[in-house]
Design an enzyme around this catalytic site. Structure first.
Site, short mmCIF file in Angstrom:
data_model
loop_
_atom_site.label_atom_id
_atom_site.label_comp_id
_atom_site.label_asym_id
_atom_site.label_seq_id
_atom_site.Cartn_x
_atom_site.Cartn_y
_atom_site.Cartn_z
N CYS A 1 15.51 32.54 69.75
CA CYS A 1 15.85 33.69 68.91
C CYS A 1 15.43 33.39 67.47
O CYS A 1 15.93 32.43 66.86
CB CYS A 1 17.35 33.93 69.04
SG CYS A 1 17.92 35.32 68.09
N LEU B 1 58.38 40.40 43.65
CA LEU B 1 58.65 41.48 42.69
C LEU B 1 58.55 42.81 43.40
O LEU B 1 57.73 42.99 44.29
CB LEU B 1 57.59 41.45 41.59
CG LEU B 1 57.65 40.30 40.60
CD1 LEU B 1 56.42 40.33 39.72
CD2 LEU B 1 58.90 40.42 39.75
N ARG C 1 55.18 28.69 47.81
CA ARG C 1 56.22 29.69 47.99
C ARG C 1 56.82 29.67 49.40
O ARG C 1 58.02 29.77 49.57
CB ARG C 1 55.59 31.05 47.71
CG ARG C 1 56.46 32.19 47.95
CD ARG C 1 55.62 33.45 48.08
NE ARG C 1 56.49 34.56 48.27
CZ ARG C 1 57.10 35.16 47.27
NH1 ARG C 1 56.88 34.76 46.04
NH2 ARG C 1 57.91 36.15 47.49
N CYS D 1 20.78 41.07 72.03
CA CYS D 1 20.46 40.57 70.69
C CYS D 1 19.36 41.43 70.07
O CYS D 1 18.32 41.66 70.70
CB CYS D 1 20.00 39.12 70.79
SG CYS D 1 19.43 38.47 69.21
N CYS E 1 16.08 39.08 69.85
CA CYS E 1 15.40 38.45 70.98
C CYS E 1 15.73 39.11 72.31
O CYS E 1 15.25 38.69 73.35
CB CYS E 1 15.72 36.96 71.04
SG CYS E 1 17.38 36.64 71.60
N LYS F 1 50.71 47.65 40.32
CA LYS F 1 49.46 47.18 40.93
C LYS F 1 48.33 48.15 40.67
O LYS F 1 48.52 49.37 40.75
CB LYS F 1 49.66 47.01 42.44
CG LYS F 1 50.76 45.99 42.77
CD LYS F 1 50.24 44.78 43.48
CE LYS F 1 50.21 44.98 44.96
NZ LYS F 1 49.82 43.80 45.69
N GLU G 1 52.71 41.14 31.30
CA GLU G 1 51.79 40.03 31.61
C GLU G 1 50.80 40.47 32.67
O GLU G 1 51.02 41.48 33.34
CB GLU G 1 52.59 38.84 32.19
CG GLU G 1 53.57 38.26 31.23
CD GLU G 1 54.52 37.29 31.93
OE1 GLU G 1 54.30 36.94 33.11
OE2 GLU G 1 55.50 36.90 31.28
N LYS H 1 49.10 40.16 36.31
CA LYS H 1 49.56 39.70 37.62
C LYS H 1 48.41 38.95 38.28
O LYS H 1 47.44 39.56 38.75
CB LYS H 1 50.02 40.88 38.48
CG LYS H 1 50.66 40.44 39.78
CD LYS H 1 51.29 41.62 40.48
CE LYS H 1 52.07 41.23 41.71
NZ LYS H 1 51.42 40.34 42.63
N TYR I 1 54.01 31.28 34.44
CA TYR I 1 54.59 32.51 33.89
C TYR I 1 56.09 32.63 34.04
O TYR I 1 56.65 33.67 33.75
CB TYR I 1 53.92 33.73 34.51
CG TYR I 1 53.79 33.68 36.02
CD1 TYR I 1 54.90 33.67 36.84
CD2 TYR I 1 52.52 33.63 36.61
CE1 TYR I 1 54.79 33.61 38.21
CE2 TYR I 1 52.40 33.57 37.99
CZ TYR I 1 53.53 33.56 38.79
OH TYR I 1 53.41 33.49 40.15
N CYS J 1 24.69 35.47 70.28
CA CYS J 1 23.45 35.39 71.03
C CYS J 1 23.32 33.92 71.42
O CYS J 1 23.30 33.05 70.56
CB CYS J 1 22.27 35.83 70.16
SG CYS J 1 20.70 35.37 70.91
N ASP K 1 46.18 36.98 40.86
CA ASP K 1 46.05 37.10 42.30
C ASP K 1 45.63 35.74 42.86
O ASP K 1 44.46 35.47 43.12
CB ASP K 1 44.98 38.16 42.62
CG ASP K 1 45.01 38.54 44.09
OD1 ASP K 1 45.96 38.15 44.78
OD2 ASP K 1 44.08 39.23 44.54
S1 IVH Z 1 57.08 36.62 37.77
C1 IVH Z 1 61.20 36.82 40.31
N1 IVH Z 1 54.75 36.89 36.66
O1 IVH Z 1 53.39 37.93 42.04
C2 IVH Z 1 59.71 36.94 40.38
N2 IVH Z 1 54.83 36.75 39.04
O2 IVH Z 1 55.28 39.66 43.99
C3 IVH Z 1 59.06 36.15 39.33
N3 IVH Z 1 52.62 36.79 40.11
O3 IVH Z 1 55.68 35.74 43.54
C4 IVH Z 1 57.60 36.29 39.37
N4 IVH Z 1 51.43 36.96 38.27
O4 IVH Z 1 53.32 34.89 42.95
C5 IVH Z 1 55.41 36.77 37.82
N5 IVH Z 1 52.75 37.10 35.50
C6 IVH Z 1 53.40 36.98 36.66
C7 IVH Z 1 52.74 36.93 37.91
C8 IVH Z 1 53.49 36.82 39.09
C9 IVH Z 1 51.39 36.87 39.59
C10 IVH Z 1 52.89 36.72 41.57
C11 IVH Z 1 53.90 35.67 41.95
C12 IVH Z 1 55.07 36.43 42.52
C13 IVH Z 1 54.41 37.69 42.97
C14 IVH Z 1 55.41 38.80 42.94
#
Ligand code: IVH
Length: 684
Positions: free
Chosen positions: A430, A84, A136, A406, A409, A312, A113, A115, A225, A424, A117
């Site tokens: 030690c 994205l 991926r 160290c 020691c 982000k 939604e 995101k 998602y 060390c 991690d």
């Molecule tokens: S939609 C065409 N939805 O973020 C892209 N991605 O940089 C469709 N990710 O590769 C992705 N939460 O690994 C989507 N609610 C969410 C997400 C999400 C995390 C990750 C995903 C994606 C990366 C995008």
């Protein structure tokens, strides 16, 4: 039970257990106790063992794992896995909205939604069954991690209902909840293993493990998602996600339909604040145009869709002063530089210290005492120093020179070429290394001397009663009973001195005595040889059978052993070339510790298999996979990790994958069941 009854029962149990799994993991609404659940599962495992031909394609026994994947197969994504476009700026969200409106020119709404991690995964379903799970990778092709993914309880192996397309892909993120992550790291540190830097690393590390039964023990979750396919139920993203929920997928509840940028910012601001209360990491918010027709109209750039963007969150950052740098010595002698900071508030906690990791990182930051530094808390639990504010640097600030002795020691530190850490090497004198070694030796997965703990080790150390692990076996009741706890902890309690009671002393001695029965593989792990964790220790013990064989091994021979790389081999050779370690082992041997595999754990009992090779795969009824492997070695056979023309036997448990079976048949390898195997060695 007739065959027909068994078939019926297997079907019933499979579907019942799948339903309970879904209730427990996806809905968080269990209807039966863990015990009842385990009983049901056990019954199913037994039946599948007896009647492997009736094992259902969606069998929940797949959740237990059992497959070993040596090399993950690379698979091309049917639909490329794009990333994205992302931004930290609100202005760019406004620009995004403007661009979208310009192309669309009609009323529409966005879906916002979280995101996640974690690690992206693409799941392909064919006729309602999970077909493949692919990472991926580079977006064009990824690794097939299906066996590992099948152990994740929030991912359905068979879909519920009957209105799903014949074939579709659903994508999401695999992650480890924060509380589970902390637990895993505590365990790793206790075992002398390196801690995972953050939950994302632990999730991706878990997905790439070779033994899926170990993956099954990791608390991985998956939130989906994005659904892709030719014949989806609806013409828009939101409705299809809600539909997928009905098929058994875990779909986030934190989704909002938004009309325009103002509502988008409301969602962003709410989660920027609220994310600290979630039990998983998110690094932003994803904004998507809902309608597929409009998505199509907007199209794609070379790398990402024009119909979506990720906002982000900025990592929370603070500025503070570096007061000093101290150096910590770990159990295996690793030196870690630590920044002592002027206390500062960051994301709800007071930060006083931050790890500087190693000399390279310090050098890269060019960090100097008195500098003002930026501290950030991102996905990592431990705060990080991101950069130095050079504008505020004092003219006389001197570059920090990494210590060469160290701090505990005073011995000269060593840093080998290619290694990031200073060490060390004075492991026998030690103090933190001695204490660390003692603590590791008594820990649960090593000698399991529960009656001793960190605190007691420290007391015995302070009294000069322990310098090596062998000293434990010289301790007597007279010395322990009444021993004063001169340890710091009691000093803090205003000099209130206490001493070891009779019962404490007896318990300690009993624990030490019992440790003499601990099997060889755990004794080997307990020695604390660098890079020899639990699994490597087992591998070595089964392969070499006793300490004498291991002591005389060469580097060249060692690297030929399955799963032993050069780094491990070098460390083992170095350990056994040190006379002090050999002396320690002789003392432990004289005290009766196990330095040979017991007849039940690995010495050849009878050379029935005469070097024949076995691959063990699937789930078994009366023996665990490791017990079977041990038996194979005890009867003179050898274990291989994957099927090839060199394989003589495939020992197949319940739930063998069809592709594996096909390969085995093509190669003309003998397939034997658990019962056949037991017969071969006269166990029944
Ligand atoms: S939609 C065409 N939805 O973020 C892209 N991605 O940089 C469709 N990710 O590769 C992705 N939460 O690994 C989507 N609610 C969410 C997400 C999400 C995390 C990750 C995903 C994606 C990366 C995008």
């Amino acid at each position: 039970m007739t065959k027909e009854e068994a078939k019926q029962k297997i079907r019933e149990l499979s579907s019942l257990i799948n339903d309970h799994n879904y209730r427990y993991y996806v809905l968080s609404d269990p209807k039966i106790s863990d015990y009842d659940f385990d009983m049901m599962l056990e019954e199913l495992i037994n039946l599948e063992n007896e009647y492997p031909e009736f094992s259902e394609a969606d069998s929940p026994t797949q959740r237990i794992g059992g497959y070993i994947t040596k090399d993950f197969v690379t698979v091309k994504h049917k639909y490329p896995m794009l990333s994205l476009g992302n931004t930290y700026s609100e202005k760019e969200i406004i620009d995004f909205d403007k661009r979208v409106k310009k192309t669309i020119g009609e009323d529409f709404f966005y879906i916002c939604e979280l995101k996640y991690d974690g690690v992206a995964i693409g799941l392909t379903y064919k006729n309602g069954l999970l077909h493949t799970a692919v990472t991926r990778g580079d977006g064009i092709q990824g690794d097939d991690v299906s066996a590992n993914v099948k152990t994740i309880r929030t991912i359905p192996i068979k879909l519920m209902g009957d209105d799903y397309p014949d074939e579709f892909e659903i994508r999401g993120e695999i992650f480890i909840p924060l509380n589970a992550f902390e637990k895993i790291n505590k365990e790793r540190i206790n075992n002398g293993e390196t801690a995972f830097a953050n939950p994302r690393n632990s999730a991706s590390g878990s997905l790439k493990m070779q033994d899926s039964s170990l993956v099954a023990k990791r608390p991985l979750e998956c939130c989906l998602y994005n659904i892709i396919g030719e014949h989806l139920s609806y013409d828009n993203h939101y409705d299809n996600l809600q539909k997928a929920k009905k098929w058994g997928f875990k779909i986030s509840n934190y989704i909002a339909k938004c009309n325009g940028v103002e509502e988008i910012f409301e969602f962003i601001n709410y989660w920027n604040n609220e994310r600290k209360n979630l039990n998983f990491d998110i690094d932003g918010v994803v904004i998507k145009v809902n309608s597929y027709a409009l998505q199509k109209k907007l199209g794609y750039t070379a790398k990402s869709p024009r119909w979506a963007i990720a906002y982000k969150f900025k990592a929370e950052r603070a500025i503070t002063e570096l007061l000093s740098i101290s150096y910590q010595v770990g159990r295996t002698g690793t030196i870690t530089p630590v920044a002592n900071l002027q206390a500062v508030q960051l994301a709800g906690t007071t930060v006083k210290r931050a790890s500087l990791h190693n000399a390279d990182i310090m050098q890269k930051l060019d960090i100097r005492i008195g500098d003002h530094v930026f501290v950030e808390k991102g996905g990592d639990i431990i705060p990080k120093i991101i950069a130095v504010d050079l504008n505020k640097r004092q003219a006389d600030a001197m570059p920090e020179i990494f210590i060469d002795k160290c701090p505990e020691c005073n011995s000269i530190l060593s840093r080998k070429e290619g290694e990031v850490h200073h060490y060390c090497l004075n492991d026998s004198d030690c103090p933190p290394q001695i204490k660390g070694k003692l603590e590791h030796f008594i820990s649960r997965k090593a000698m399991n001397i529960e009656s001793l703990g960190e605190g007691k080790i420290e007391i015995l150390y302070d009294h000069d009663m322990l310098r090596t692990v062998a000293d434990l076996y010289n301790l007597g009741f007279e010395e322990l009973f009444g021993l004063e706890k001169t340890h710091e902890a009691t000093e803090n309690k205003k000099e209130k001195k206490t001493s070891f009671r009779e019962k404490t002393a007896k318990n300690i001695l009993n624990g030490i005595e019992e440790s003499k029965n601990v099997p060889f593989e755990r004794v080997l792990f307990a020695l604390g040889i660098r890079y020899v964790g639990e699994t490597v220790a087992k591998k070595l013990a089964y392969h070499y059978k006793n300490i004498n064989a291991l002591q005389s091994i060469t580097f060249e021979e060692l690297v030929l052993v399955d799963e032993i790389g050069e780094k491990i081999a070098e460390s083992i050779i170095q350990y056994f070339s040190d006379e002090r370690n050999l002396h320690l082992i002789r003392r432990l041997q004289a005290n009766g510790l196990q330095f040979e595999l017991s007849s039940t754990s690995g010495l050849i009992i009878e050379n029935k298999f005469n070097g024949s090779t076995f691959v063990v795969s699937g789930v078994f009824e009366s023996l665990s996979r490791s017990e079977i492997k041990k038996l194979i070695e005890e009867y003179g056979g050898r274990n291989l990790s994957s099927i090839s023309s060199k394989t003589n036997y495939l020992l197949a448990g319940a739930n063998m994958g069809p592709s594996k079976l096909k390969k085995v048949k093509e190669l003309g390898i003998n397939i034997i069941s658990e019962n056949d195997f037991k017969e071969m060695i006269g166990l029944q």
